[in-house]
Write a protein that holds these residues in place. Structure first.
Motif, short mmCIF file in Angstrom:
data_model
loop_
_atom_site.label_atom_id
_atom_site.label_comp_id
_atom_site.label_asym_id
_atom_site.label_seq_id
_atom_site.Cartn_x
_atom_site.Cartn_y
_atom_site.Cartn_z
N HIS A 64 1.16 -1.41 0.34
CA HIS A 64 0.12 -0.54 -0.41
C HIS A 64 0.86 1.57 0.17
O HIS A 64 1.07 1.67 1.34
CB HIS A 64 -1.13 0.09 1.69
N PRO A 65 1.27 1.64 -1.39
CA PRO A 65 2.11 2.58 -0.95
C PRO A 65 1.40 3.78 -1.24
O PRO A 65 0.37 4.14 -0.98
CB PRO A 65 2.76 2.51 -2.71
N LEU A 66 2.41 5.34 -0.96
CA LEU A 66 1.38 6.27 -0.79
C LEU A 66 1.46 7.06 -2.31
O LEU A 66 1.58 6.23 -3.68
CB LEU A 66 2.48 7.05 -0.54
N HIS A 67 0.35 8.27 -1.86
CA HIS A 67 0.05 9.10 -3.78
C HIS A 67 1.04 10.26 -3.26
O HIS A 67 0.96 10.73 -3.30
CB HIS A 67 -0.97 8.76 -3.70
N CYS A 68 1.95 10.28 -4.95
CA CYS A 68 1.89 11.99 -4.17
C CYS A 68 1.04 12.69 -4.97
O CYS A 68 0.29 13.10 -6.20
CB CYS A 68 2.93 12.23 -5.60
N HIS A 69 0.38 13.68 -3.90
CA HIS A 69 -0.84 14.46 -4.64
C HIS A 69 0.27 16.07 -4.72
O HIS A 69 0.80 16.80 -4.51
CB HIS A 69 -1.46 15.26 -3.75
N GLU A 70 -0.40 16.51 -6.10
CA GLU A 70 -0.35 18.35 -6.25
C GLU A 70 -1.12 19.06 -5.76
O GLU A 70 -1.93 18.95 -5.42
CB GLU A 70 -0.46 18.25 -7.53
N THR A 71 -0.15 20.02 -5.21
CA THR A 71 -1.11 21.04 -4.24
C THR A 71 -1.05 22.13 -4.77
O THR A 71 -0.54 22.91 -5.94
CB THR A 71 -0.71 21.11 -3.05
N TRP A 72 -2.21 22.81 -5.67
CA TRP A 72 -2.60 24.47 -6.29
C TRP A 72 -2.96 25.11 -5.88
O TRP A 72 -3.98 24.98 -4.82
CB TRP A 72 -3.63 24.02 -7.70
N SER A 73 -3.30 26.27 -5.54
CA SER A 73 -3.49 27.27 -5.78
C SER A 73 -4.24 28.06 -6.65
O SER A 73 -3.98 28.09 -8.58
CB SER A 73 -3.04 28.76 -4.77
N TYR A 74 -5.21 28.86 -6.73
CA TYR A 74 -5.82 29.89 -7.28
C TYR A 74 -6.25 31.15 -7.24
O TYR A 74 -6.87 31.60 -6.46
CB TYR A 74 -7.37 28.93 -7.98
N GLN A 75 -5.71 31.95 -8.11
CA GLN A 75 -5.87 32.84 -8.20
C GLN A 75 -6.98 33.47 -9.48
O GLN A 75 -6.28 34.47 -10.81
CB GLN A 75 -4.45 33.65 -8.70
N GLY A 76 -7.65 33.87 -8.74
CA GLY A 76 -8.82 33.61 -10.15
C GLY A 76 -8.83 35.35 -10.34
O GLY A 76 -9.68 35.03 -11.98
N TRP A 77 -9.08 36.44 -10.00
CA TRP A 77 -8.28 37.27 -10.50
C TRP A 77 -7.75 37.69 -11.41
O TRP A 77 -8.05 38.40 -12.82
CB TRP A 77 -9.02 38.99 -9.38
N ARG A 78 -7.10 36.94 -11.73
CA ARG A 78 -5.39 36.11 -12.79
C ARG A 78 -5.65 34.96 -13.48
O ARG A 78 -5.79 35.12 -14.77
CB ARG A 78 -4.53 36.33 -12.22
N GLY A 79 -7.12 34.57 -13.17
CA GLY A 79 -6.97 33.27 -14.23
C GLY A 79 -5.94 32.31 -13.89
O GLY A 79 -5.87 31.97 -15.16
N VAL A 80 -5.18 32.37 -12.52
CA VAL A 80 -3.62 31.85 -12.45
C VAL A 80 -4.36 30.56 -12.02
O VAL A 80 -4.37 30.50 -10.66
CB VAL A 80 -2.66 32.95 -12.34
N GLN A 81 -3.57 28.81 -12.57
CA GLN A 81 -3.50 27.74 -11.16
C GLN A 81 -1.76 28.07 -11.07
O GLN A 81 -1.15 27.61 -11.79
CB GLN A 81 -4.23 26.58 -12.42
N LYS A 82 -1.98 28.11 -10.07
CA LYS A 82 -0.15 27.68 -9.43
C LYS A 82 -0.05 26.96 -8.41
O LYS A 82 -0.64 26.60 -7.60
CB LYS A 82 -0.02 29.04 -8.87
N LEU A 83 0.69 26.14 -9.46
CA LEU A 83 1.71 24.60 -8.44
C LEU A 83 2.28 25.34 -7.00
O LEU A 83 2.97 26.22 -7.33
CB LEU A 83 2.28 24.45 -9.28
N GLU A 84 1.88 24.90 -6.20
CA GLU A 84 2.19 25.76 -4.55
C GLU A 84 3.37 24.42 -4.33
O GLU A 84 4.42 24.50 -3.39
CB GLU A 84 1.16 25.31 -3.70
#
Length: 157
Positions: A64-84
């Motif tokens: 039962h290995p781990l999963h690598c989860h990407e975390t993102w933030s969303y800057q709606g006013w700029r329309g940017v999905q940013k990798l955190e």
């Protein structure tokens, strides 16, 4: 459970839902990097976490290995999905993070129950939180997004 602990769980839960807006589906780090780079990122994330889920503390095994989860933030006013960054997660925490996918796979009830348990919430509190997250998902899904993956430079050499 004390009132202070209950309130802190509502304000800042240990396990959160992260629904990726429809226009961003399948636009993930694995689609940008080579398989060798993705494996290097995964293993660095797992090592940083001492091979434990960064939310619930569960220890990974070969079966039962781990999963690598990407975390993102969303800057709606700029329309940017940013990798955190990235998190090492067990399959249950990862399923709760992607509650929309759990819903599609017929596992929403189990994922919500797990979310409630980890956060010390009632089933009703977990359902209300999920409804709020799905409302935000629908709002975010109505626009297009540009990706900012500049933080990927910290992980890929």
């Amino acid at each position: 459970m004390t009132l202070v602990r209950a309130l802190s769980g509502l304000l800042r839960p240990r396990l959160t839902i992260e629904l990726v807006p429809r226009p961003c589906w399948h636009a993930n780090v694995r689609a940008i990097v080579t398989p060798d780079q993705w494996n290097a990122i995964r293993h660095a994330v797992f090592e940083r976490a001492a091979y434990r889920c960064e939310i619930c503390g569960w220890r990974a095994t070969a079966r039962h290995p781990l999963h690598c989860h990407e975390t993102w933030s969303y800057q709606g006013w700029r329309g940017v999905q940013k990798l955190e960054g990235f998190l090492a997660l067990c399959r249950f925490c990862h399923e709760a993070k992607h509650l929309g996918l759990a819903r599609t796979n017929g596992r929403e009830h189990a994922a919500l129950a797990y979310l409630a348990r980890i956060n010390g919430w009632s089933a009703g509190t977990a359902a209300r939180y999920a409804a709020k997250c799905f409302k935000e998902f629908e709002r975010r899904s109505r626009r297009t997004w540009r990706q900012d993956v500049s933080r990927l430079n910290e992980w890929v050499r």
